[in-house]
Design an enzyme around this catalytic site. Structure first.
Site, PDB file in Angstrom:
ATOM      1  N   HIS A   1       9.764  35.280  38.562  1.00 11.53           N
ATOM      2  CA  HIS A   1      11.260  35.366  38.462  1.00 11.53           C
ATOM      3  C   HIS A   1      11.430  36.215  37.263  1.00 11.53           C
ATOM      4  O   HIS A   1      12.537  36.900  37.447  1.00 11.53           O
ATOM      5  CB  HIS A   1      11.705  33.842  38.118  1.00 11.53           C
ATOM      6  CG  HIS A   1      12.063  32.773  39.219  1.00 11.53           C
ATOM      7  ND1 HIS A   1      12.673  33.570  40.413  1.00 11.53           N
ATOM      8  CD2 HIS A   1      11.824  31.687  39.503  1.00 11.53           C
ATOM      9  CE1 HIS A   1      12.832  32.423  41.326  1.00 11.53           C
ATOM     10  NE2 HIS A   1      12.090  31.388  40.810  1.00 11.53           N
TER      11      HIS A   1
ATOM     12  N   GLU B   1      13.321  32.763  45.901  1.00 14.54           N
ATOM     13  CA  GLU B   1      12.300  31.590  45.621  1.00 14.54           C
ATOM     14  C   GLU B   1      11.018  31.974  46.350  1.00 14.54           C
ATOM     15  O   GLU B   1       9.953  31.653  46.215  1.00 14.54           O
ATOM     16  CB  GLU B   1      12.831  30.395  45.932  1.00 14.54           C
ATOM     17  CG  GLU B   1      13.839  29.561  45.090  1.00 14.54           C
ATOM     18  CD  GLU B   1      13.352  29.547  43.646  1.00 14.54           C
ATOM     19  OE1 GLU B   1      12.135  29.040  43.669  1.00 14.54           O
ATOM     20  OE2 GLU B   1      14.123  29.711  42.762  1.00 14.54           O
TER      21      GLU B   1
ATOM     22  N   HIS C   1       4.946  31.080  39.040  1.00 12.82           N
ATOM     23  CA  HIS C   1       6.163  31.060  39.809  1.00 12.82           C
ATOM     24  C   HIS C   1       7.376  31.744  38.838  1.00 12.82           C
ATOM     25  O   HIS C   1       8.095  32.607  39.176  1.00 12.82           O
ATOM     26  CB  HIS C   1       6.453  29.828  40.589  1.00 12.82           C
ATOM     27  CG  HIS C   1       7.861  29.713  41.076  1.00 12.82           C
ATOM     28  ND1 HIS C   1       8.033  30.088  42.581  1.00 12.82           N
ATOM     29  CD2 HIS C   1       9.224  29.457  40.603  1.00 12.82           C
ATOM     30  CE1 HIS C   1       9.253  29.693  42.870  1.00 12.82           C
ATOM     31  NE2 HIS C   1      10.020  29.612  41.898  1.00 12.82           N
ATOM     32  N   GLU C   2       7.451  30.847  37.694  1.00 13.12           N
ATOM     33  CA  GLU C   2       8.497  31.243  36.778  1.00 13.12           C
ATOM     34  C   GLU C   2       8.282  32.530  36.335  1.00 13.12           C
ATOM     35  O   GLU C   2       9.426  33.297  35.896  1.00 13.12           O
ATOM     36  CB  GLU C   2       8.410  30.205  35.720  1.00 13.12           C
ATOM     37  CG  GLU C   2       8.693  28.771  36.347  1.00 13.12           C
ATOM     38  CD  GLU C   2       9.754  28.553  37.298  1.00 13.12           C
ATOM     39  OE1 GLU C   2      10.782  29.280  37.048  1.00 13.12           O
ATOM     40  OE2 GLU C   2       9.995  27.629  37.864  1.00 13.12           O
TER      41      GLU C   2
END
Length: 285
Positions: free
Chosen positions: A147, A218, A143-144
Site C-alpha cells: 500500500h 486491495e 500487504h501494508e
C-alpha cells in the site's frame, strides 16, 4: 479526550480552509465569487481538496491517537525486534524508507497510513501477533508495505478531493437553478436547503466510487504482498481472518480503508473485497 481531539481537528480544518481562501484572494487576486462558475468551482475545489489533504497530513497523528498505537522506538522483546527487522527487510525490498512501526491493542488487523511513501506508519494489532505465525504476519506486513509503495494514501486523497469538488460544484449549480424566482432572485434558504440535500445524495454516489477504488487497490496490495514475501503468507493470513466474524475485525470508521480486512456492510460501500474473492485472486497469480 476524544471529543477534544475532534473539536480541535474540526477547528484546524476550517481555519486552514479560510486561510487558503484568504491567501488566494490577498496574494493571487483570485476572489472565489460563488455567483460565477469559475468562482464556484474554485471554492468547491478549495473545500473539496482542502479537507482531504488536511486529513492526509494529519493521518499518522490521528491514527496513533484514535487506535492507541504505541510506536516501537527501541524493541523491548523478541516480537518487537522481529517486527522491526521484518518491516525493514520488506521496505528495503520495496525501495522505501523505513516507516514508523507500531502496535495497538485489538482484534487481528493491521493498517498503513501517512502523507507520503517515505513518511508512513505501519501498525499491527496484538490480536494479529497472537493469532498468526511469522510467515503469515510477514504476508500481512508485505500487504501494508505494498500500500505504501504504491502511494495508495495519496491516490485515495486525490480521488476523494476530485469527488468532493464535483459533489459541491454540481449540487450548488442545481440548487441555484431551482432556488431562483421568476425575477432571477435567489432564495437563500431554499438554495442552502437544496444544495445540502443534493450534497448528501451525491456523496453516496461519490462514496460508492471511492470504495470501488479501495477494493481495487486491495487486490493490488495482495499482489504486491505475494511479490514481496510469497503467496503463502498473505494467503493463509487471509484464510485465518476469514474464519473470524467480520464485526470483530472492524477498525474505526476513519481507518477502515487502510486495514488488512474491512467490515463489509454491503458490496457497494465495502472498503475491502470479500476474503473469498481475494483468496481466489491470490491463487490465480
Amino acid at each position: 479526550m476524544a471529543l477534544i481531539m475532534l473539536i480541535v481537528m474540526n477547528l484546524a480544518v476550517m481555519a486552514s480552509l479560510y486561510i487558503a481562501l484568504f491567501v488566494l484572494s490577498a496574494f493571487f487576486g483570485i476572489h472565489l465569487d460563488p455567483q460565477s462558475m469559475t468562482g464556484l468551482f474554485l471554492m468547491a475545489a478549495v473545500f473539496g481538496f482542502g479537507g482531504s489533504f488536511i486529513s492526509l497530513l494529519l493521518s499518522k497523528w490521528m491514527a496513533k491517537r484514535s487506535m492507541g498505537v504505541e510506536v516501537i522506538d527501541t524493541p523491548r522483546n523478541e516480537t518487537e525486534e522481529w517486527l522491526l527487522t521484518t518491516i525493514a527487510k520488506l521496505s528495503a525490498k520495496a525501495g522505501l524508507k523505513m516507516p514508523e512501526v507500531g502496535i495497538f491493542v485489538g482484534a487481528p488487523n493491521a493498517f498503513a497510513t501517512g502523507w507520503n511513501r517515505n513518511d508512513a506508519l505501519v501498525a499491527v494489532s496484538t490480536g494479529l501477533l497472537e493469532l498468526m505465525d511469522p510467515k503469515e504476519i510477514e504476508g500481512v506486513l508485505a500487504h501494508e508495505i505494498s500500500h505504501v509503495k504504491h502511494g495508495d494514501m495519496i491516490t485515495m486523497t486525490l480521488m476523494q478531493g476530485v469527488l468532493n469538488t464535483f459533489v459541491i460544484f454540481i449540487s450548488r449549480i442545481i440548487a441555484d437553478i431551482f432556488a431562483r424566482d421568476r425575477d432571477g432572485n435567489t432564495n437563500t434558504f431554499m438554495y442552502m436547503g437544496i444544495s445540502f440535500v443534493l450534497e448528501m445524495v451525491f456523496s453516496l454516489f461519490a462514496t460508492a466510487i471511492l470504495m470501488w477504488f479501495s477494493r481495487y487497490r486491495e487486490f493490488k496490495a495482495d499482489e504486491g504482498a505475494a511479490r514481496l514475501s510469497g503467496k503463502e503468507g498473505i494467503y493463509y493470513a487471509l484464510a485465518k481472518l476469514g474464519q473470524i466474524p467480520k464485526e470483530e475485525l472492524a477498525l474505526p470508521s476513519d481507518m477502515k480503508a487502510f486495514g488488512i480486512v474491512g467490515f463489509v456492510l454491503s458490496s457497494l460501500f465495502a472498503s475491502h473485497p470479500p476474503i473469498e474473492e481475494r483468496l481466489r485472486h491470490i491463487e490465480s497469480l
